[in-house]
Design an enzyme around this catalytic site. Structure first.
Site, PDB file in Angstrom:
ATOM      1  N   CYS A  87     -13.286  -6.133  -4.302  1.00 25.36           N
ATOM      2  CA  CYS A  87     -12.568  -7.339  -4.714  1.00 25.36           C
ATOM      3  C   CYS A  87     -13.456  -8.580  -4.545  1.00 25.36           C
ATOM      4  O   CYS A  87     -14.454  -8.714  -5.237  1.00 25.36           O
ATOM      5  CB  CYS A  87     -11.246  -7.463  -3.955  1.00 25.36           C
ATOM      6  N   HIS A 197      -8.668  -2.597  -5.555  1.00 19.91           N
ATOM      7  CA  HIS A 197      -8.707  -2.167  -4.157  1.00 19.91           C
ATOM      8  C   HIS A 197      -8.517  -0.649  -4.083  1.00 19.91           C
ATOM      9  O   HIS A 197      -7.378  -0.171  -4.166  1.00 19.91           O
ATOM     10  CB  HIS A 197      -7.600  -2.847  -3.359  1.00 19.91           C
ATOM     11  N   GLU A 199      -8.557   1.189  -1.547  1.00 16.43           N
ATOM     12  CA  GLU A 199      -7.756   1.497  -0.357  1.00 16.43           C
ATOM     13  C   GLU A 199      -6.263   1.281  -0.574  1.00 16.43           C
ATOM     14  O   GLU A 199      -5.437   1.713   0.238  1.00 16.43           O
ATOM     15  CB  GLU A 199      -8.244   0.670   0.840  1.00 16.43           C
TER      16      GLU A 199
END
Length: 219
Positions: A87, A197, A199
């Site tokens: 990001c 992202h 994650e």
């Protein structure tokens, strides 16, 4: 496959403006040992380095400068060691950004950061799940760490600004917002970086991180 990557230690750069704990949890989930650090010594000896980020470009560069980490990150990348930007951590790799004024970036990848135009059906920031596609018109992902990611796979995005690489060959994936297409990830030498992202992108996002680590181990 969980637990078979414990010999790989991941170092996450903490510059007081990032989503370090969700990134740490993701890498622990795939079985990696994780270190969070603001030390140039830890960066220098890192096996694999992550630069995450959520927030403003100018503040991020100021924090990296105040912590004395800019030269450490540049030197690490210059040594052609494994690096992943997430990001804002992706945007910082570029030459400059126009977010809240003009700011110089790390200057590692040629290009600049621009803001999404405010148009009908384009709320800024963009928040939510969006598909990613191979760049340059490819039908499937050919490059690591996306090789087993399906074209059109949804990933999670939160951003108002997007990267404009000077070299199209640096683009790994593209996505669309409204009627415009933009670069959503890059591969530049030893660098992988994503605007989305991983994650926060479910199993597909974890697969991107796992593929990256496994590729490092093979090389």
């Amino acid at each position: 496959m969980q637990g078979n990557l414990k010999e790989m230690k991941i170092t996450i750069v903490d510059y007081q403006l990032s989503n370090i704990f969700s990134v740490r949890h993701a890498f622990e989930n795939i079985g990696c040992e994780v270190e969070i650090s603001s030390s140039h010594k830890d960066i220098k000896k890192a096996e694999a380095l992550i630069l995450p980020g959520v927030g403003a470009f100018g503040e991020a560069m100021k924090n990296l400068k105040d912590l004395g980490l800019i030269d450490s990150i540049r030197s690490y990348i210059d040594d052609e060691r494994p690096f992943f930007g997430v990001c804002l951590g992706m945007q910082l790799l570029f030459d400059k950004s126009g977010e809240f004024g003009a700011h110089e970036g790390l200057g590692i990848i040629g290009g600049e950061i621009k803001k999404f135009p405010v148009k009908a059906k384009m709320k800024v920031p963009q928040v939510g799940w969006k598909p990613i596609y191979p760049s340059l018109g490819g039908k499937k992902f050919e490059k690591e760490p996306f090789k087993n990611v399906v074209s059109g796979e949804y990933m999670y995005f939160v951003h108002s600004y997007f990267v404009c690489p000077a070299n199209d060959d640096d683009m790994l994936s593209v996505s669309s917002y409204g009627d415009m297409q933009y670069c959503s990830s890059v591969k530049h030498k030893n660098i992988i970086a994503t605007q989305f992202h991983p994650e926060r992108s479910g199993q597909s996002g974890l697969d991107v991180y796992r593929n990256w680590v496994e590729n490092i181990k093979r090389s």
